[in-house]
Enzyme design. Structure first.
Site, short mmCIF file in Angstrom:
data_model
loop_
_atom_site.label_atom_id
_atom_site.label_comp_id
_atom_site.label_asym_id
_atom_site.label_seq_id
_atom_site.Cartn_x
_atom_site.Cartn_y
_atom_site.Cartn_z
N CYS A 85 25.42 -53.46 47.57
CA CYS A 85 24.96 -52.08 47.46
C CYS A 85 25.52 -51.26 48.61
O CYS A 85 25.39 -51.65 49.78
CB CYS A 85 23.43 -52.05 47.47
SG CYS A 85 22.75 -50.39 47.48
N GLU A 86 26.11 -50.15 48.29
CA GLU A 86 26.73 -49.33 49.33
C GLU A 86 25.72 -48.60 50.20
O GLU A 86 26.06 -48.09 51.26
CB GLU A 86 27.71 -48.33 48.72
CG GLU A 86 27.09 -47.30 47.83
CD GLU A 86 28.13 -46.42 47.14
OE1 GLU A 86 27.80 -45.25 46.91
OE2 GLU A 86 29.24 -46.90 46.83
N HIS A 87 24.45 -48.57 49.79
CA HIS A 87 23.44 -47.85 50.56
C HIS A 87 22.94 -48.65 51.76
O HIS A 87 22.72 -48.10 52.84
CB HIS A 87 22.25 -47.47 49.68
CG HIS A 87 22.62 -46.53 48.59
ND1 HIS A 87 21.95 -46.51 47.38
CD2 HIS A 87 23.60 -45.61 48.48
CE1 HIS A 87 22.50 -45.59 46.60
NE2 HIS A 87 23.50 -45.04 47.25
N HIS A 88 22.73 -49.97 51.58
CA HIS A 88 22.19 -50.79 52.65
C HIS A 88 23.06 -52.02 52.96
O HIS A 88 22.70 -52.83 53.81
CB HIS A 88 20.77 -51.28 52.30
CG HIS A 88 19.80 -50.18 52.08
ND1 HIS A 88 19.48 -49.71 50.82
CD2 HIS A 88 19.09 -49.42 52.96
CE1 HIS A 88 18.61 -48.73 50.94
NE2 HIS A 88 18.36 -48.52 52.21
N GLN A 126 24.92 -49.93 41.06
CA GLN A 126 24.98 -50.52 39.73
C GLN A 126 25.38 -49.51 38.65
O GLN A 126 26.15 -49.83 37.75
CB GLN A 126 23.64 -51.17 39.38
CG GLN A 126 23.65 -51.86 38.02
CD GLN A 126 22.37 -52.62 37.76
OE1 GLN A 126 21.69 -53.05 38.67
NE2 GLN A 126 22.03 -52.78 36.49
N HIS A 154 18.32 -56.50 42.88
CA HIS A 154 18.85 -55.86 44.08
C HIS A 154 18.11 -56.30 45.33
O HIS A 154 16.88 -56.22 45.38
CB HIS A 154 18.75 -54.34 43.95
CG HIS A 154 19.66 -53.79 42.91
ND1 HIS A 154 20.77 -53.06 43.23
CD2 HIS A 154 19.64 -53.88 41.55
CE1 HIS A 154 21.40 -52.70 42.12
NE2 HIS A 154 20.73 -53.19 41.09
N CYS A 156 17.93 -54.71 48.06
CA CYS A 156 17.22 -53.58 48.66
C CYS A 156 15.86 -53.35 48.00
O CYS A 156 15.00 -52.68 48.57
CB CYS A 156 18.07 -52.31 48.63
SG CYS A 156 18.64 -51.83 47.02
#
Length: 195
Positions: A85-88, A126, A154, A156
């Site tokens: 995941c590019e966020h976390h 995703q 996920h 996260c």
């Protein structure tokens, strides 16, 4: 573009120091090298052409009944994938299900798997992952329709915040004839029948 392993090692060492750890203690001494190796694998799709596996197609119009095109879908279920995941920068993993309505060309099923693996091996979300898989197949393979269903868990969601360990995320990307809900209903049922 290859992952800069030396830089990842330096930054991992710096991160360990930033969280108050000693990167020279026995349990962490090899961690920077291990993280660099892991990142090289996890992000191997960055800069790669995801459409390359679709270049080798097989004509279905040269068989015993050349005037006959396939009337039904090609469905490949339960393609295991993992991404980050590019966020976390936490992993997410699950199954991809791909259906396409062939035109005059089909492709080896392994090519579809490689498309998923290449696009998943990039920092992702995703929703975009499914859209990129569908676009790649629709744009580089002779299809009348493409459907990509992703079901993933996920990190996260399961390991931080609400910590919903049983939660999974389902996304659908459709192109061509499968943009019509009625047209994709049979495929969705077939995907569920395999569970």
């Amino acid at each position: 573009m290859a992952v800069d392993r030396e830089r990842v090692e330096r930054l991992t060492r710096e991160l360990l120091e930033a969280i108050g750890e000693d990167p020279d203690r026995p349990g962490l001494k090899q961690t920077p090298a291990r993280v660099a190796e892991l990142y090289e694998e996890f992000f191997s799709g960055v800069g790669q052409d995801a459409a390359a596996p679709l270049a080798r197609t097989i004509s279905v119009s040269r068989g015993p009944a050349p005037e006959t095109l396939p009337s039904g879908a090609v469905l490949l279920r339960d393609i295991r994938f993992r991404s980050v995941c590019e966020h976390h920068l936490l992993p997410f993993a699950g199954h991809a299900h791909i259906a396409y309505l062939p035109g005059e060309q089909v492709v080896g099923l392994g090519a579809l798997v490689r498309v998923v693996e290449t696009i998943a091996a990039r920092p992702q979300v995703q929703e975009r992952l499914g859209e990129q898989i569908a676009d790649t197949i629709a744009e580089h393979l002779d299809t009348r329709g493409v459907l990509v269903v992703l079901d993933a868990v996920h990190g996260c969601v399961t390991m931080r915040g609400g910590r919903q360990t049983d939660a999974s995320t389902l996304t659908i990307a459709a192109r061509g004839e499968y943009t019509d809900a009625a047209a994709r209903a049979e495929i969705v049922v077939l995907i569920g029948a395999g569970a």
